[in-house]
Scaffold this active site. Structure first.
Site: not given
Ligand code: NAP
Length: 291
Positions: A53, A97, A120
């Protein structure tokens, strides 16, 4: 029949190019898009996903910050620190995460990230758009479904009026994807562990999307060459120390029209869609007068 390989590489390159331009435009307006990833503990698999990422953020010109919190952080302290990041105006996209340690699992993590920064796409306010019928990929929708639609579109795979079998009904892939496809006028069957006679469904499907986490489970018997099925493999399993999809690629590629590989298919599409959400979040902030 030898299948067309739906490789992510050319699609990712194209999307990345567009994102770089949008990022430059944002910078000209005085905003550098910033992503923050919160990692509790130091799970090596999580760290390697996070690295991907960060690398892509850097490639498009966005800022990337990793906030590592101790493995034994209390739920109260975690919530306090997360709220601080929620309020930081230099952060346009915020991710927690997964997985998190057991003492944090009761928290409603999806809804603790402010919806405008929820790149997300898990916050109720964002998933609600799927229920309302959206097909707008500029909204903050979950990244794997979004990446799959980009992949299908870029390879000119028709979605409207096609019968799509999605296998797996998770909140991050199968469910949102089935809604997005339905919004795009596909006829969707959402299969799961209690589905009977999966063969009969997949053998007749125009598109099969495998997202159920069973390495190499779908072999050639699940496909009828006459149907000319397009197969998208979401699975990420480890077989013999190597990354493997839910589809037995080597046998299936001889009986289907097209197939996405693992690695090099849905995985990279998911990461680039996350960066796309980051840029969209920063652009939406400007429209609202937030810099
Ligand atoms: P998940 O939470 O692991 O759930 C698995 C789903 O598959 C459940 O809905 C389950 O049914 C269903 N299932 C299990 N065994 C089945 C079987 N034999 N036949 C039909 N359905 C079955 O799902 P997930 O988190 O979406 O993960 C699925 C896979 O995708 C994993 O390999 C994961 O690593 C991968 N993944 C990849 C990406 C990427 O970017 N490439 C992103 C996310 C996930 P029930 O609901 O009945 O239990």
């Amino acid at each position: 029949m030898t299948a067309q390989i739906l490789s992510a590489r050319p699609v990712v390159d194209k999307i990345k190019h567009g994102l770089k331009e949008r990022c430059e435009q944002l910078k000209r307006s005085g905003v550098t898009p910033g992503m923050t990833v919160v990692l509790v503990g130091n799970n090596p698999a999580s760290l390697s996903y996070i690295k991907l990422k960060g690398k892509l953020c850097e490639e498009v010109g966005a800022r990337f910050t990793l906030v590592q919190m101790p493995e034994n952080i209390s739920a109260v302290e975690f919530s306090r620190q997360l709220e601080k990041i929620n309020l930081d105006s230099s952060v346009h996209g915020l991710i927690v995460q997964l997985p998190v340690p057991s003492q944090l699992r009761h928290l409603d993590l999806a809804n603790m990230v402010t919806p405008e920064k929820d790149i997300d796409g898990f916050h109720n306010e964002n998933t609600q758009a799927l229920f309302a019928g959206t097909t707008d990929l500029k909204l903050l929708l979950p990244c794997t479904p979004k990446g799959i639609i980009h992949l299908l579109r870029d390879y000119d795979v028709e979605i409207e009026s096609k019968h799509v079998v999605v296998i797996g009904r998770s909140l991050i892939v199968g469910k949102p994807l089935s809604m997005l496809l339905s919004n795009m006028n596909a006829t969707v069957t959402l299969a799961h562990s209690k589905t009977k006679n999966l063969h009969a469904l997949t053998r007749k499907a125009d598109i099969v999307i495998a997202a159920f986490g069973k390495g190499h489970h779908l072999d050639s018997s699940y496909f009828d060459p006459a149907t000319k099925t397009v197969v998208i493999d979401v699975g990420t399993n480890i077989i013999g120390g190597k990354l493997a999809g839910d589809v037995d690629f080597d046998s299936v590629k001889n009986v289907v029209q097209a197939i996405s590989p693992v690695p090099g298919g849905v995985g990279p599409m998911t990461v680039v869609s996350l960066i796309e959400n980051l840029i969209s979040a920063a652009e939406a902030g400007i429209k609202k007068g937030i810099k």
